[in-house]
Design an enzyme around this catalytic site. Structure first.
Site, short mmCIF file in Angstrom:
data_model
loop_
_atom_site.label_atom_id
_atom_site.label_comp_id
_atom_site.label_asym_id
_atom_site.label_seq_id
_atom_site.Cartn_x
_atom_site.Cartn_y
_atom_site.Cartn_z
N LYS A 16 3.89 8.80 -1.42
CA LYS A 16 3.81 10.21 -1.35
C LYS A 16 2.57 10.87 -0.51
O LYS A 16 2.64 11.72 0.18
CB LYS A 16 3.40 10.82 -3.04
CG LYS A 16 4.61 10.55 -3.96
CD LYS A 16 4.40 11.19 -5.30
CE LYS A 16 3.05 11.02 -5.82
NZ LYS A 16 2.77 9.56 -6.50
N GLY A 17 1.46 10.17 -0.81
CA GLY A 17 0.31 10.47 0.10
C GLY A 17 0.62 10.31 1.62
O GLY A 17 0.10 11.25 2.40
N LEU A 18 1.39 9.51 2.12
CA LEU A 18 1.57 9.10 3.51
C LEU A 18 2.75 10.24 4.03
O LEU A 18 2.54 10.93 4.84
CB LEU A 18 2.33 7.67 3.51
CG LEU A 18 2.43 7.38 5.03
CD1 LEU A 18 1.30 7.28 6.03
CD2 LEU A 18 3.11 6.04 4.88
N TYR A 53 -8.85 -4.31 -7.57
CA TYR A 53 -7.65 -4.73 -8.14
C TYR A 53 -6.81 -3.76 -9.04
O TYR A 53 -5.81 -3.54 -8.83
CB TYR A 53 -7.93 -6.18 -9.02
CG TYR A 53 -8.30 -7.37 -8.24
CD1 TYR A 53 -7.37 -8.12 -7.32
CD2 TYR A 53 -9.63 -7.73 -8.22
CE1 TYR A 53 -7.89 -9.16 -6.60
CE2 TYR A 53 -10.01 -8.94 -7.90
CZ TYR A 53 -9.06 -9.40 -6.73
OH TYR A 53 -9.44 -10.75 -6.09
N ASP A 147 5.58 10.32 -16.88
CA ASP A 147 4.41 9.73 -17.29
C ASP A 147 3.66 10.75 -18.31
O ASP A 147 3.66 11.90 -18.02
CB ASP A 147 3.27 9.60 -16.11
CG ASP A 147 3.83 8.39 -15.39
OD1 ASP A 147 4.81 7.50 -15.89
OD2 ASP A 147 3.22 8.12 -14.37
N GLN A 192 18.73 10.83 -9.85
CA GLN A 192 19.31 12.07 -10.48
C GLN A 192 18.34 12.22 -11.83
O GLN A 192 18.23 13.32 -12.34
CB GLN A 192 20.88 11.46 -11.06
CG GLN A 192 21.79 11.47 -9.97
CD GLN A 192 23.01 11.17 -10.35
OE1 GLN A 192 23.33 11.03 -11.17
NE2 GLN A 192 23.89 10.34 -9.57
N CYS A 381 -21.73 -2.49 5.61
CA CYS A 381 -22.44 -2.38 4.30
C CYS A 381 -22.92 -3.98 3.67
O CYS A 381 -24.10 -4.39 4.15
CB CYS A 381 -21.44 -1.81 3.31
SG CYS A 381 -22.25 -1.21 1.83
N HIS A 507 -20.59 3.10 6.35
CA HIS A 507 -19.18 2.92 6.34
C HIS A 507 -18.47 3.61 7.52
O HIS A 507 -17.93 4.78 7.16
CB HIS A 507 -18.45 3.23 5.07
CG HIS A 507 -18.61 2.17 3.91
ND1 HIS A 507 -17.83 0.88 3.77
CD2 HIS A 507 -19.67 2.09 3.34
CE1 HIS A 507 -18.76 0.32 2.72
NE2 HIS A 507 -19.62 0.83 2.45
N GLU A 509 -15.73 3.08 8.94
CA GLU A 509 -14.28 3.28 8.86
C GLU A 509 -13.86 4.39 8.31
O GLU A 509 -12.56 4.67 8.60
CB GLU A 509 -13.74 1.90 8.05
CG GLU A 509 -14.04 1.86 6.56
CD GLU A 509 -15.56 1.27 6.17
OE1 GLU A 509 -15.53 0.79 4.97
OE2 GLU A 509 -16.32 1.20 6.92
#
Length: 538
Positions: A16-18, A53, A147, A192, A381, A507, A509
């Site tokens: 969904k995020g992508l 994890y 959920d 469905q 880091c 960081h 990245e």
């Protein structure tokens, strides 16, 4: 203001995020200002104290917010600069409501999920709209329809759609259309049922994103459209891409998703210019060169644990017209068997961040291997702290050098906890977090890479290079090439005599983008290509 809500059904990890990020890319390239946010139903206040994890990477924003990794996609795929306003968890919602109840702000009324919890959720949407502005807000609802913990969020966006006006709100539902190999056909029944569950809540999606391994034939598309109560063209196939996640915006544009969204929301904008994005994707899929870079970590078997690092290497590789073949290396395996068996043949070695002492000796061994063999090295880091420990032990002769994180009684604490951190009792949100101003010294690799005297980078850590050992490290050849403007804390180190040995406490990245790779990653990949004997790629 237009509002788009993205929900998911059948199973988690549908992307969904992508999909939301890819739609944001297309709308942004049409000239719209797009804001993105993520609502997560779990009760943790934020992902900051969650095990990788359990959750994968913790993505840090400029203001120090520890957020869901999907916000990394949001920032990489768009030009939006997000804040703690853009990630909301059930934990934050309930904590805020209970704090208001304790303070008497509800004037003694019974506090309930409806309206108090749902109002708190809706307030976050309006807060983002008011404080960040823009043309379109895309809100991804975490979890899966059905959920229990997600129900307040779905009820809140149902209410919000009525309040904001039907013409201003669009619901997109991502669902799975599984292929049953034995029957050799796609099955729509899970979709469905997911749509039926969503309608029970009072939400009828305008667009259905059908995640699938095989192309949808017309019969399958018609079936989904009928049960979803939408026209056929509003069922969009999201087929697994072959090469790169950066193909997704192009695939969705081919199916006119952005046209459909603009039409339904009555937005008139020109077609997006995808030329630069196509050029980047072509370099990712069909590079001229290849280079092998080893990432030595303790959560290496988890794809999402170092997500932003992998993406940053992809960005820098495409910039240099090269594919970075990432070799994932378990630090504990190196610790047991030695570095030669795992690191031989690599053109670069990267040590990422992390916490705890598991695997640290393997990381130290890998760092020594890179230093002594002249292999380009990049530490991030904890990776910088590991580089300092290795150098202190094997060059400065401080055999017991380590971090107080690993051994509080060490004779040589070359890495130690910041003084203000020693008083902290709670773990969540208490590290050195977010943007810090850093000054780069002249005549250093750091200054050369950035081309600037002052930079801003994002942090997430508690331990620092110990000031008491800086002079000893530098007298033996290690150069501290950047320090924080506040407090003079070591931010970058390098070895001037090495082809490329650079490490940073922050960081980088978190600030790399497809067509704007981070300068340190660019320099690292360039050095790896040179080590591979490919100067023509530079």
């Amino acid at each position: 203001m237009k509002y788009i809500f993205v929900t998911g059904g059948v199973v988690s990890s549908l992307g969904k995020g992508l999909a939301a990020s890819s739609l944001a890319t297309l709308l942004e390239l049409r000239g719209l200002k797009v804001i993105m946010q993520k609502f997560d139903p779990y009760l943790n206040v934020d992902p900051g104290t969650m095990n990788p994890y359990e959750h994968g990477e913790v993505y840090v924003l400029d203001d120090g917010a520890e957020t869901d990794l999907d916000l990394g996609h949001y920032e990489r795929f768009t030009h939006t600069n997000l804040s703690r306003l853009n990630n909301l968890t059930s934990g934050q919602v309930y904590m805020s409501v209970l704090e208001k109840e304790r303070a008497g702000k509800y004037k003694g009324r019974t506090v309930q999920v409806i309206p108090h919890i749902t109002n708190e959720i809706k307030e976050r949407i309006t807060d983002v709209a008011e404080k960040m502005g823009g043309d379109v807000i895309i809100t991804e609802i975490g979890g899966t329809v059905g959920d229990i913990e997600g129900l307040p969020f779905l009820e809140a966006i149902r209410q919000f759609a009525i309040e904001a006006g039907r013409d201003n709100v669009l619901f997109i539902h991502a669902t799975l259309v599984p292929y049953i190999k034995a029957a050799q056909e796609l099955k729509t029944k899970p979709t469905q049922q997911s749509l039926a569950k969503l309608r029970e809540i009072g939400i009828s999606p305008h667009i259905i994103l059908a995640r699938t391994e095989h192309s949808l034939d017309e019969d399958v598309r018609e079936k989904i459209a009928m049960f979803g109560n939408v026209p056929n063209e509003q069922v969009v196939e999201v087929k697994d891409v072959k090469h790169s996640i950066y193909e997704v915006p192009l695939k969705l544009h081919e199916q006119r998703l952005d046209d459909t969204v603009c039409s339904l929301l009555k937005i008139e904008r020109p077609q997006p210019d995808l030329s630069k994005w196509r050029h980047f994707v072509q370099r990712v899929i069909h590079p001229t060169h290849h280079v092998r870079i080893g990432v030595v970590g303790k959560y290496i078997e988890l794809q999402d644990a170092y997500k932003s690092i992998y993406e940053s290497l992809t960005h820098a590789g495409a910039y240099k017209d090269a594919k970075v073949d990432i070799v994932r290396l378990d630090a504990e395996a190196i610790e047991k068997a030695g570095p030669d068996i795992y690191l031989n043949g690599l053109q670069g070695i990267l040590i990422p961040g992390g916490f705890g002492d598991r695997g640290t000796e393997g990381k130290i061994a890998a760092t020594r291997y890179a230093r002594e063999k002249g292999i380009p090295f990049f530490g991030i880091c904890l990776g910088m702290q590991i580089a300092v420990i290795e150098y202190a032990r094997n060059v400065c002769g401080l055999k017991e050098a380590t971090s107080t994180e690993f051994d509080k009684t060490t004779a040589h604490p070359v890495i130690s906890m910041m003084e203000e951190q020693k008083k902290v009792k709670q773990l969540g949100g208490t590290m050195r977090l977010g943007n810090w101003v850093t000054e780069l010294y002249p005549d250093t690799k750091a200054r050369e890479l950035y081309g600037s005297e002052v930079i801003n980078e994002r942090h997430r850590h508690r331990y620092e290079v110990n000031d008491d050992y800086k002079e000893q490290l530098e007298s033996h050849g290690m150069k501290i090439s950047a320090v924080s403007q506040k407090g003079g804390l070591a931010e970058m180190i390098e070895l001037p005599e090495h082809p490329f040995f650079v490490a940073c406490q922050f960081h980088p990245e978190f600030k790399s983008k497809p067509n704007d790779p981070h300068p340190i990653f660019r320099g690292f990949v360039k050095a790896a290509l040179a080590h591979h004997g490919l100067p023509e790629a530079l």
